[in-house]
Design a protein around this motif. Structure first.
Motif, PDB file in Angstrom:
ATOM      1  N   THR A  31       0.692  -1.302   0.075  1.00  0.00           N
ATOM      2  CA  THR A  31       0.083   0.018   0.059  1.00  0.00           C
ATOM      3  C   THR A  31       0.929   1.229  -0.045  1.00  0.00           C
ATOM      4  N   ILE A  32       2.313   1.092   0.088  1.00  0.00           N
ATOM      5  CA  ILE A  32       3.061   2.285   0.335  1.00  0.00           C
ATOM      6  C   ILE A  32       2.885   3.157  -0.942  1.00  0.00           C
ATOM      7  N   GLY A  33       2.990   4.629  -0.786  1.00  0.00           N
ATOM      8  CA  GLY A  33       2.598   5.475  -1.918  1.00  0.00           C
ATOM      9  C   GLY A  33       4.040   6.121  -2.377  1.00  0.00           C
ATOM     10  N   PRO A  34       3.881   6.879  -3.340  1.00  0.00           N
ATOM     11  CA  PRO A  34       5.154   7.526  -3.745  1.00  0.00           C
ATOM     12  C   PRO A  34       5.752   8.587  -3.060  1.00  0.00           C
ATOM     13  N   ASP A  36       5.783   9.228   0.385  1.00  0.00           N
ATOM     14  CA  ASP A  36       6.330   8.954   1.721  1.00  0.00           C
ATOM     15  C   ASP A  36       6.261   7.346   2.127  1.00  0.00           C
ATOM     16  N   ALA A  37       7.203   6.931   2.393  1.00  0.00           N
ATOM     17  CA  ALA A  37       7.318   5.440   2.783  1.00  0.00           C
ATOM     18  C   ALA A  37       6.300   5.028   3.770  1.00  0.00           C
ATOM     19  N   GLY A  38       6.011   6.069   4.676  1.00  0.00           N
ATOM     20  CA  GLY A  38       5.110   5.640   5.648  1.00  0.00           C
ATOM     21  C   GLY A  38       3.682   5.920   5.500  1.00  0.00           C
ATOM     22  N   LEU A  39       3.342   6.323   4.222  1.00  0.00           N
ATOM     23  CA  LEU A  39       1.977   6.584   3.974  1.00  0.00           C
ATOM     24  C   LEU A  39       1.461   5.972   2.764  1.00  0.00           C
ATOM     25  N   GLN A  40       0.146   5.667   2.829  1.00  0.00           N
ATOM     26  CA  GLN A  40      -0.555   4.832   1.744  1.00  0.00           C
ATOM     27  C   GLN A  40      -0.556   5.493   0.476  1.00  0.00           C
ATOM     28  N   HIS A  41      -0.574   4.953  -0.588  1.00  0.00           N
ATOM     29  CA  HIS A  41      -1.198   5.404  -1.762  1.00  0.00           C
ATOM     30  C   HIS A  41      -3.021   5.420  -1.602  1.00  0.00           C
ATOM     31  N   ALA A  42      -3.418   6.390  -2.206  1.00  0.00           N
ATOM     32  CA  ALA A  42      -5.000   6.315  -1.739  1.00  0.00           C
ATOM     33  C   ALA A  42      -5.676   5.308  -2.579  1.00  0.00           C
ATOM     34  N   VAL A  77       0.636   3.742   6.798  1.00  0.00           N
ATOM     35  CA  VAL A  77       0.817   2.232   6.753  1.00  0.00           C
ATOM     36  C   VAL A  77       0.917   1.694   8.005  1.00  0.00           C
ATOM     37  N   GLY A  78      -0.036   0.921   8.275  1.00  0.00           N
ATOM     38  CA  GLY A  78      -0.215   0.436   9.746  1.00  0.00           C
ATOM     39  C   GLY A  78      -1.741   0.019   9.901  1.00  0.00           C
ATOM     40  N   PRO A  79      -2.137  -0.114  10.992  1.00  0.00           N
ATOM     41  CA  PRO A  79      -3.727  -0.437  11.610  1.00  0.00           C
ATOM     42  C   PRO A  79      -4.581   0.682  11.150  1.00  0.00           C
TER      43      PRO A  79
END
Length: 273
Positions: A31-34, A36-42, A77-79
């Motif tokens: 789910t990792i977006g482009p 930030d590695a800590g944030l999901q792609h929508a 990215v997490g719960p």
């Protein structure tokens, strides 16, 4: 084969975008977006919100015809947790709202989904229109986005084939995709879920700005369909238009192998990185 793809063959990719937990879902690395590695792609949370809306709906065998997403803040990215409510109940038409939260329960994404009873309206269907892509997935160029900061991320969740344009050069583009994973572990990904995983990337494949010097994240996503998607391969033909005032719009024609199925639109907030 690229060096990155060769290394990937030695990796063990997640088999799903999310794993179920006792009170929600746990996002995997796919789910990792482009940005930030800590944030999901929508795209993945959009599909997860749609899944919950269809589970909450009361129209048996209903079809979801319009999905309006508001993106209040990036999803970590997490719960994550999702709540669902039927805003407008009905036997033929209903409006379902789902909200995604994480951590402090602050809403991060919201979906308003109009659903309708599926039935034959008695009219003779029009002949299938050809899909707008220049060629089908088998004849199109396989490509991987080069701008993700981690090798295992959203761009690995789908197999990307480009009839026109490119992930890695500016301008309009069309792309076919098919899933490489499931949405939730242990259950198949439906064509509509696949469509939502893919469609938020319309502004990525048709980017007109350099990812390294500008941000152009979307604050919403609107998907309107005149029929449900069918088959393993889905596509989009996307274009992004800059407004010159810090805003931009991305629109796309959505299709499957049988022809067009609907359209999408995104409002983008543009600023230097």
């Amino acid at each position: 084969m690229s060096e990155a793809d060769a290394r990937l063959q030695d990796m063990e990719l997640p088999t799903a975008l999310y794993e179920s937990t006792d009170d929600g879902y746990l996002a995997t690395a796919l789910t990792i977006g482009p940005w930030d590695a800590g944030l999901q792609h929508a795209g993945p949370p959009a599909a997860l919100l749609l899944r919950e809306a269809e589970r909450a709906g009361a129209i048996e065998g209903g079809q979801t015809v319009r999905m309006a997403y508001d993106i209040f803040a990036p999803v970590p990215v997490g719960p994550v947790r999702i709540t669902a409510s039927v805003v407008r109940p009905g036997r033929r038409i209903e409006l379902v709202e789902t909200v995604l939260t994480a951590g402090d329960e602050r809403p991060l994404m919201r979906l308003s989904a109009w659903r309708m009873r599926a039935r034959s309206d008695g009219a003779a269907p029009e002949p299938p229109a050809p899909h707008p892509a220049a060629s089908g997935p088998e004849e199109s160029r396989r490509e991987l986005a080069a701008f993700f900061t981690t090798e295992v991320a959203y761009h690995r969740a789908l197999d990307w084939r480009f009839p026109t344009g490119s992930f890695n050069s500016p301008g309009p583009a069309s792309a076919w995709t098919t899933p490489r994973c499931t949405l939730v572990a242990g259950e198949p990904m439906t064509p509509l879920q696949h469509l939502l995983v893919m469609t938020d990337a319309a502004s990525g494949i048709s980017a007109v700005l350099d990812w390294t010097t500008a941000t152009f994240a979307n604050v919403d996503l609107l998907v309107s369909l005149h029929r449900p998607p069918r088959g393993d391969w889905l596509g989009m033909d996307a274009v992004t238009t800059l407004g010159g005032t810090g805003a931009a719009q991305c629109t796309a024609v959505l299709f499957d192998a049988e022809g067009p199925i609907g359209r999408s639109a995104q409002s983008l907030f543009v600023e230097p990185r």
